[in-house]
Enzyme design. Sequence first.
Site, PDB file in Angstrom:
ATOM      1  N   SER A  32       0.825  -1.217   0.000  1.00 17.91           N
ATOM      2  CA  SER A  32       0.000   0.000   0.000  1.00 17.91           C
ATOM      3  C   SER A  32       0.853   1.258   0.000  1.00 17.91           C
ATOM      4  O   SER A  32       1.662   1.458   0.910  1.00 17.91           O
ATOM      5  CB  SER A  32      -0.881   0.052   1.250  1.00 17.91           C
ATOM      6  OG  SER A  32      -1.665  -1.092   1.346  1.00 17.91           O
ATOM      7  N   HIS A  64      -8.849  -9.354  -9.521  1.00 20.60           N
ATOM      8  CA  HIS A  64      -7.656  -9.337 -10.371  1.00 20.60           C
ATOM      9  C   HIS A  64      -6.446  -9.841  -9.620  1.00 20.60           C
ATOM     10  O   HIS A  64      -6.357  -9.724  -8.410  1.00 20.60           O
ATOM     11  CB  HIS A  64      -7.389  -7.918 -10.882  1.00 20.60           C
ATOM     12  CG  HIS A  64      -8.386  -7.471 -11.896  1.00 20.60           C
ATOM     13  ND1 HIS A  64      -8.387  -7.948 -13.180  1.00 20.60           N
ATOM     14  CD2 HIS A  64      -9.422  -6.612 -11.815  1.00 20.60           C
ATOM     15  CE1 HIS A  64      -9.387  -7.396 -13.845  1.00 20.60           C
ATOM     16  NE2 HIS A  64     -10.042  -6.579 -13.038  1.00 20.60           N
ATOM     17  N   THR A  86      -0.137 -12.242  -1.917  1.00 18.32           N
ATOM     18  CA  THR A  86      -1.228 -12.944  -1.226  1.00 18.32           C
ATOM     19  C   THR A  86      -0.978 -12.834   0.282  1.00 18.32           C
ATOM     20  O   THR A  86       0.119 -13.102   0.754  1.00 18.32           O
ATOM     21  CB  THR A  86      -1.285 -14.427  -1.650  1.00 18.32           C
ATOM     22  OG1 THR A  86      -1.530 -14.490  -3.052  1.00 18.32           O
ATOM     23  CG2 THR A  86      -2.392 -15.161  -0.923  1.00 18.32           C
ATOM     24  N   HIS A  87      -1.998 -12.402   1.003  1.00 12.35           N
ATOM     25  CA  HIS A  87      -1.872 -12.290   2.459  1.00 12.35           C
ATOM     26  C   HIS A  87      -2.334 -13.581   3.122  1.00 12.35           C
ATOM     27  O   HIS A  87      -3.195 -14.284   2.600  1.00 12.35           O
ATOM     28  CB  HIS A  87      -2.720 -11.131   2.983  1.00 12.35           C
ATOM     29  CG  HIS A  87      -2.231  -9.776   2.541  1.00 12.35           C
ATOM     30  ND1 HIS A  87      -2.604  -9.217   1.350  1.00 12.35           N
ATOM     31  CD2 HIS A  87      -1.392  -8.897   3.142  1.00 12.35           C
ATOM     32  CE1 HIS A  87      -2.010  -8.031   1.231  1.00 12.35           C
ATOM     33  NE2 HIS A  87      -1.273  -7.810   2.306  1.00 12.35           N
ATOM     34  N   GLU A 186      -5.662  -4.771  15.273  1.00 10.68           N
ATOM     35  CA  GLU A 186      -5.466  -5.189  16.657  1.00 10.68           C
ATOM     36  C   GLU A 186      -6.434  -4.466  17.593  1.00 10.68           C
ATOM     37  O   GLU A 186      -6.922  -3.380  17.297  1.00 10.68           O
ATOM     38  CB  GLU A 186      -4.034  -4.858  17.124  1.00 10.68           C
ATOM     39  CG  GLU A 186      -2.958  -5.593  16.383  1.00 10.68           C
ATOM     40  CD  GLU A 186      -2.788  -5.120  14.946  1.00 10.68           C
ATOM     41  OE1 GLU A 186      -2.957  -3.922  14.677  1.00 10.68           O
ATOM     42  OE2 GLU A 186      -2.512  -5.976  14.088  1.00 10.68           O
ATOM     43  N   ASN A 228      -1.195   4.621   9.450  1.00 12.38           N
ATOM     44  CA  ASN A 228      -2.064   4.951  10.594  1.00 12.38           C
ATOM     45  C   ASN A 228      -1.288   4.642  11.861  1.00 12.38           C
ATOM     46  O   ASN A 228      -0.364   3.817  11.835  1.00 12.38           O
ATOM     47  CB  ASN A 228      -3.344   4.086  10.558  1.00 12.38           C
ATOM     48  CG  ASN A 228      -3.031   2.593  10.582  1.00 12.38           C
ATOM     49  OD1 ASN A 228      -2.695   1.995   9.561  1.00 12.38           O
ATOM     50  ND2 ASN A 228      -3.110   1.983  11.757  1.00 12.38           N
TER      51      ASN A 228
END
Length: 265
Positions: A32, A64, A86-87, A186, A228
Amino acid sequence: MENPKLNAEAASKTITELTGIESVDMALTLGSGWAKAADLAGEELANIDASEVPGFHKTSVSGHTGKLRIMQLESGKKALVVGARTHLYEGHGVDSVAHGVLVSAAMGAKIMVLTNGAGGINEKWIAGQPVLISDHINLTASSPLKGANFVDLTDLYSSRIRKLALEVDPSLDSGVYVQFPGPHYETPAEVMMAKSIGGDIVGMSTAIEAIAARAAGMEVFGMSLITNLAAGIQKTPLSHQEVIDAGKMAEPKIAKLLAEIVNRL
Ligand code: 8IG
Protein backbone atom coordinates in the site's frame (compact mmCIF):
# COMPACT_ATOMS: atom_id res chain seq x y z
CA MET A 1 0.55 -26.41 -4.22
CA GLU A 2 2.45 -29.61 -3.66
CA ASN A 3 6.07 -28.50 -3.71
CA PRO A 4 6.49 -24.72 -3.34
CA LYS A 5 9.97 -24.69 -4.89
CA LEU A 6 8.92 -26.71 -7.96
CA ASN A 7 5.85 -24.48 -8.37
CA ALA A 8 8.06 -21.40 -8.22
CA GLU A 9 10.43 -22.87 -10.81
CA ALA A 10 7.48 -23.61 -13.12
CA ALA A 11 6.22 -20.03 -12.67
CA SER A 12 9.68 -18.65 -13.36
CA LYS A 13 9.85 -20.68 -16.60
CA THR A 14 6.47 -19.25 -17.65
CA ILE A 15 7.66 -15.69 -16.95
CA THR A 16 10.73 -16.30 -19.11
CA GLU A 17 8.58 -17.73 -21.91
CA LEU A 18 6.19 -14.75 -21.77
CA THR A 19 8.83 -12.03 -21.47
CA GLY A 20 11.96 -13.47 -23.07
CA ILE A 21 13.83 -12.47 -19.92
CA GLU A 22 15.89 -15.24 -18.30
CA SER A 23 16.78 -13.69 -14.98
CA VAL A 24 16.64 -10.67 -12.71
CA ASP A 25 19.03 -9.30 -10.09
CA MET A 26 16.48 -8.38 -7.45
CA ALA A 27 12.75 -8.34 -6.78
CA LEU A 28 10.34 -5.88 -5.17
CA THR A 29 6.97 -6.42 -3.57
CA LEU A 30 5.22 -3.08 -3.43
CA GLY A 31 2.56 -2.73 -0.75
CA SER A 32 0.00 0.00 0.00
CA GLY A 33 1.35 3.38 -1.06
CA TRP A 34 4.52 2.07 -2.71
CA ALA A 35 3.27 1.22 -6.21
CA LYS A 36 4.77 4.25 -7.98
CA ALA A 37 8.33 3.42 -6.92
CA ALA A 38 8.82 0.99 -9.81
CA ASP A 39 7.97 3.64 -12.41
CA LEU A 40 10.61 5.99 -11.03
CA ALA A 41 13.27 3.31 -10.73
CA GLY A 42 13.79 2.63 -14.43
CA GLU A 43 12.32 1.47 -17.74
CA GLU A 44 9.70 -1.22 -18.00
CA LEU A 45 10.92 -4.21 -20.04
CA ALA A 46 7.87 -6.43 -19.57
CA ASN A 47 4.43 -6.35 -17.98
CA ILE A 48 2.32 -9.47 -17.66
CA ASP A 49 -0.83 -10.39 -15.80
CA ALA A 50 -0.03 -12.65 -12.86
CA SER A 51 -3.06 -14.77 -13.77
CA GLU A 52 -1.03 -16.04 -16.75
CA VAL A 53 1.59 -17.40 -14.35
CA PRO A 54 0.96 -20.51 -12.24
CA GLY A 55 0.49 -20.15 -8.49
CA PHE A 56 -0.80 -16.58 -8.19
CA HIS A 57 -4.25 -16.16 -6.67
CA LYS A 58 -6.95 -13.73 -7.61
CA THR A 59 -7.42 -11.28 -4.77
CA SER A 60 -10.81 -11.44 -3.12
CA VAL A 61 -11.15 -7.66 -3.34
CA SER A 62 -10.91 -6.80 -7.03
CA GLY A 63 -11.00 -10.17 -8.80
CA HIS A 64 -7.66 -9.34 -10.37
CA THR A 65 -4.32 -10.93 -9.71
CA GLY A 66 -2.20 -7.87 -10.33
CA LYS A 67 0.79 -7.44 -12.55
CA LEU A 68 4.27 -8.84 -12.74
CA ARG A 69 6.66 -6.32 -14.24
CA ILE A 70 10.33 -6.46 -15.11
CA MET A 71 12.18 -3.16 -14.89
CA GLN A 72 15.55 -2.16 -16.24
CA LEU A 73 16.86 -0.01 -13.40
CA GLU A 74 18.98 3.07 -14.01
CA SER A 75 21.80 1.18 -12.29
CA GLY A 76 21.75 -1.33 -15.16
CA LYS A 77 20.31 -4.12 -13.01
CA LYS A 78 16.99 -5.85 -13.59
CA ALA A 79 14.19 -6.01 -11.04
CA LEU A 80 11.06 -8.15 -10.96
CA VAL A 81 8.16 -6.20 -9.49
CA VAL A 82 5.66 -8.53 -7.90
CA GLY A 83 2.29 -6.79 -7.85
CA ALA A 84 0.44 -9.88 -6.76
CA ARG A 85 0.90 -10.35 -3.03
CA THR A 86 -1.23 -12.94 -1.23
CA HIS A 87 -1.87 -12.29 2.46
CA LEU A 88 -2.18 -15.02 5.06
CA TYR A 89 -5.69 -13.78 5.89
CA GLU A 90 -6.89 -14.63 2.37
CA GLY A 91 -6.87 -18.24 3.48
CA HIS A 92 -4.81 -19.81 0.67
CA GLY A 93 -2.12 -20.95 3.11
CA VAL A 94 1.52 -19.98 3.66
CA ASP A 95 2.70 -21.51 0.38
CA SER A 96 0.64 -18.93 -1.51
CA VAL A 97 2.00 -16.16 0.69
CA ALA A 98 5.57 -17.24 -0.11
CA HIS A 99 4.97 -17.82 -3.84
CA GLY A 100 5.97 -14.34 -5.06
CA VAL A 101 9.19 -14.51 -3.06
CA LEU A 102 10.03 -18.02 -4.25
CA VAL A 103 9.33 -17.06 -7.87
CA SER A 104 11.70 -14.11 -7.40
CA ALA A 105 14.38 -16.48 -6.13
CA ALA A 106 13.74 -18.86 -9.03
CA MET A 107 14.22 -15.91 -11.43
CA GLY A 108 17.66 -15.43 -9.88
CA ALA A 109 16.92 -12.46 -7.61
CA LYS A 110 19.63 -12.07 -4.95
CA ILE A 111 17.84 -9.29 -3.09
CA MET A 112 14.19 -9.18 -1.99
CA VAL A 113 12.74 -5.76 -1.28
CA LEU A 114 9.53 -6.00 0.77
CA THR A 115 7.34 -2.96 1.35
CA ASN A 116 4.01 -2.55 3.08
CA GLY A 117 1.53 -0.18 4.62
CA ALA A 118 1.37 -0.70 8.37
CA GLY A 119 0.33 0.69 11.71
CA GLY A 120 2.77 2.63 13.88
CA ILE A 121 3.19 1.90 17.59
CA ASN A 122 6.05 4.32 18.13
CA GLU A 123 4.47 7.57 19.37
CA LYS A 124 7.09 9.71 17.63
CA TRP A 125 5.75 8.64 14.24
CA ILE A 126 3.05 10.18 12.08
CA ALA A 127 0.84 8.79 9.31
CA GLY A 128 2.57 9.06 5.94
CA GLN A 129 6.05 8.40 7.32
CA PRO A 130 8.26 5.64 5.82
CA VAL A 131 10.37 3.59 8.24
CA LEU A 132 13.02 0.89 7.86
CA ILE A 133 12.26 -2.57 9.23
CA SER A 134 15.15 -3.61 11.47
CA ASP A 135 13.76 -6.94 12.69
CA HIS A 136 10.45 -8.71 13.16
CA ILE A 137 8.30 -10.63 15.62
CA ASN A 138 6.10 -13.22 13.92
CA LEU A 139 2.82 -13.60 15.85
CA THR A 140 1.04 -15.58 13.12
CA ALA A 141 2.03 -18.98 14.51
CA SER A 142 2.93 -19.87 10.91
CA SER A 143 6.13 -20.42 8.97
CA PRO A 144 6.59 -20.67 5.20
CA LEU A 145 9.12 -23.47 5.85
CA LYS A 146 8.43 -27.12 6.41
CA GLY A 147 10.49 -29.86 8.00
CA ALA A 148 13.85 -29.52 9.71
CA ASN A 149 14.79 -26.29 7.96
CA PHE A 150 16.51 -24.36 10.76
CA VAL A 151 17.16 -21.11 8.94
CA ASP A 152 19.21 -18.45 10.73
CA LEU A 153 17.32 -15.14 10.98
CA THR A 154 20.10 -13.06 12.53
CA ASP A 155 20.39 -9.85 10.47
CA LEU A 156 17.34 -10.97 8.44
CA TYR A 157 16.73 -7.35 7.43
CA SER A 158 20.14 -6.68 5.94
CA SER A 159 22.10 -4.08 7.92
CA ARG A 160 24.16 -3.50 4.78
CA ILE A 161 21.11 -2.36 2.82
CA ARG A 162 19.69 -0.38 5.75
CA LYS A 163 22.96 1.55 5.80
CA LEU A 164 22.60 2.30 2.07
CA ALA A 165 19.04 3.52 2.70
CA LEU A 166 20.28 5.84 5.43
CA GLU A 167 22.79 7.32 2.99
CA VAL A 168 19.84 8.22 0.74
CA ASP A 169 17.78 9.63 3.65
CA PRO A 170 19.61 9.98 6.98
CA SER A 171 16.36 11.00 8.69
CA LEU A 172 14.77 7.54 8.25
CA ASP A 173 13.76 5.92 11.52
CA SER A 174 13.62 2.15 11.95
CA GLY A 175 11.67 -0.33 14.00
CA VAL A 176 10.64 -3.88 14.75
CA TYR A 177 7.75 -5.16 12.61
CA VAL A 178 5.18 -7.30 14.41
CA GLN A 179 3.09 -9.48 12.11
CA PHE A 180 -0.43 -10.34 13.22
CA PRO A 181 -2.61 -12.71 11.17
CA GLY A 182 -5.38 -10.13 10.51
CA PRO A 183 -7.55 -9.27 8.66
CA HIS A 184 -8.99 -7.39 11.64
CA TYR A 185 -6.79 -4.69 13.13
CA GLU A 186 -5.47 -5.19 16.66
CA THR A 187 -7.24 -4.31 19.86
CA PRO A 188 -5.54 -1.58 21.90
CA ALA A 189 -4.53 -4.30 24.40
CA GLU A 190 -2.82 -6.28 21.63
CA VAL A 191 -1.00 -3.14 20.51
CA MET A 192 0.21 -2.59 24.12
CA MET A 193 1.44 -6.19 24.16
CA ALA A 194 3.25 -5.71 20.84
CA LYS A 195 4.86 -2.57 22.27
CA SER A 196 5.93 -4.25 25.50
CA ILE A 197 7.64 -7.11 23.64
CA GLY A 198 9.68 -4.66 21.58
CA GLY A 199 7.46 -3.92 18.57
CA ASP A 200 7.22 -0.60 16.72
CA ILE A 201 5.17 -1.49 13.64
CA VAL A 202 2.09 -3.72 13.23
CA GLY A 203 1.26 -5.37 9.93
CA MET A 204 -0.16 -8.41 8.19
CA SER A 205 2.31 -9.40 5.46
CA THR A 206 6.03 -9.05 5.63
CA ALA A 207 7.47 -11.35 8.30
CA ILE A 208 6.38 -14.56 6.59
CA GLU A 209 7.67 -13.29 3.22
CA ALA A 210 11.00 -12.29 4.74
CA ILE A 211 11.51 -15.76 6.24
CA ALA A 212 10.78 -17.36 2.86
CA ALA A 213 13.20 -14.99 1.15
CA ARG A 214 16.02 -15.69 3.59
CA ALA A 215 15.44 -19.44 3.36
CA ALA A 216 15.72 -19.09 -0.43
CA GLY A 217 19.11 -17.43 0.05
CA MET A 218 18.14 -13.84 -0.64
CA GLU A 219 19.25 -10.68 1.15
CA VAL A 220 16.15 -8.93 2.53
CA PHE A 221 15.31 -5.23 2.73
CA GLY A 222 12.02 -4.10 4.30
CA MET A 223 10.25 -0.78 4.59
CA SER A 224 6.88 0.14 6.06
CA LEU A 225 4.79 3.16 5.24
CA ILE A 226 3.07 4.12 8.48
CA THR A 227 -0.43 4.76 7.17
CA ASN A 228 -2.06 4.95 10.59
CA LEU A 229 -1.06 4.87 14.22
CA ALA A 230 -1.98 1.50 15.75
CA ALA A 231 -5.27 1.04 17.62
CA GLY A 232 -5.23 2.81 20.98
CA ILE A 233 -2.10 4.80 20.02
CA GLN A 234 -4.30 6.96 17.86
CA LYS A 235 -7.47 7.92 19.68
CA THR A 236 -9.80 7.73 16.67
CA PRO A 237 -11.03 4.44 15.13
CA LEU A 238 -8.94 2.93 12.31
CA SER A 239 -10.40 3.05 8.84
CA HIS A 240 -9.31 1.54 5.54
CA GLN A 241 -10.05 4.89 3.90
CA GLU A 242 -7.52 6.66 6.13
CA VAL A 243 -4.97 4.02 5.15
CA ILE A 244 -5.63 4.63 1.46
CA ASP A 245 -5.52 8.43 1.88
CA ALA A 246 -2.21 8.34 3.79
CA GLY A 247 -0.77 6.12 1.07
CA LYS A 248 -1.85 8.50 -1.68
CA MET A 249 -0.43 11.54 0.15
CA ALA A 250 2.91 9.90 0.81
CA GLU A 251 3.24 8.15 -2.55
CA PRO A 252 5.34 10.65 -4.54
CA LYS A 253 7.87 11.07 -1.72
CA ILE A 254 8.28 7.41 -0.79
CA ALA A 255 8.33 6.32 -4.44
CA LYS A 256 11.30 8.62 -5.08
CA LEU A 257 13.00 7.41 -1.90
CA LEU A 258 12.63 3.72 -2.77
CA ALA A 259 13.65 4.28 -6.40
CA GLU A 260 16.87 5.90 -5.19
CA ILE A 261 17.56 3.07 -2.77
CA VAL A 262 17.02 0.24 -5.27
CA ASN A 263 19.32 1.95 -7.73
CA ARG A 264 22.11 1.63 -5.16
CA LEU A 265 21.62 -2.11 -4.66
I1 8IG B 1 -2.14 -0.25 6.42
O1 8IG B 1 -2.77 -0.90 12.25
C1 8IG B 1 -2.19 -1.25 8.10
N1 8IG B 1 -1.95 -2.55 8.12
N2 8IG B 1 -1.91 -5.40 11.82
N3 8IG B 1 -2.36 -3.12 12.04
C2 8IG B 1 -2.06 -4.20 11.26
N4 8IG B 1 -1.91 -4.12 9.96
C3 8IG B 1 -2.05 -2.90 9.40
C4 8IG B 1 -2.36 -1.76 10.13
C5 8IG B 1 -2.51 -1.87 11.53
N5 8IG B 1 -2.44 -0.72 9.28
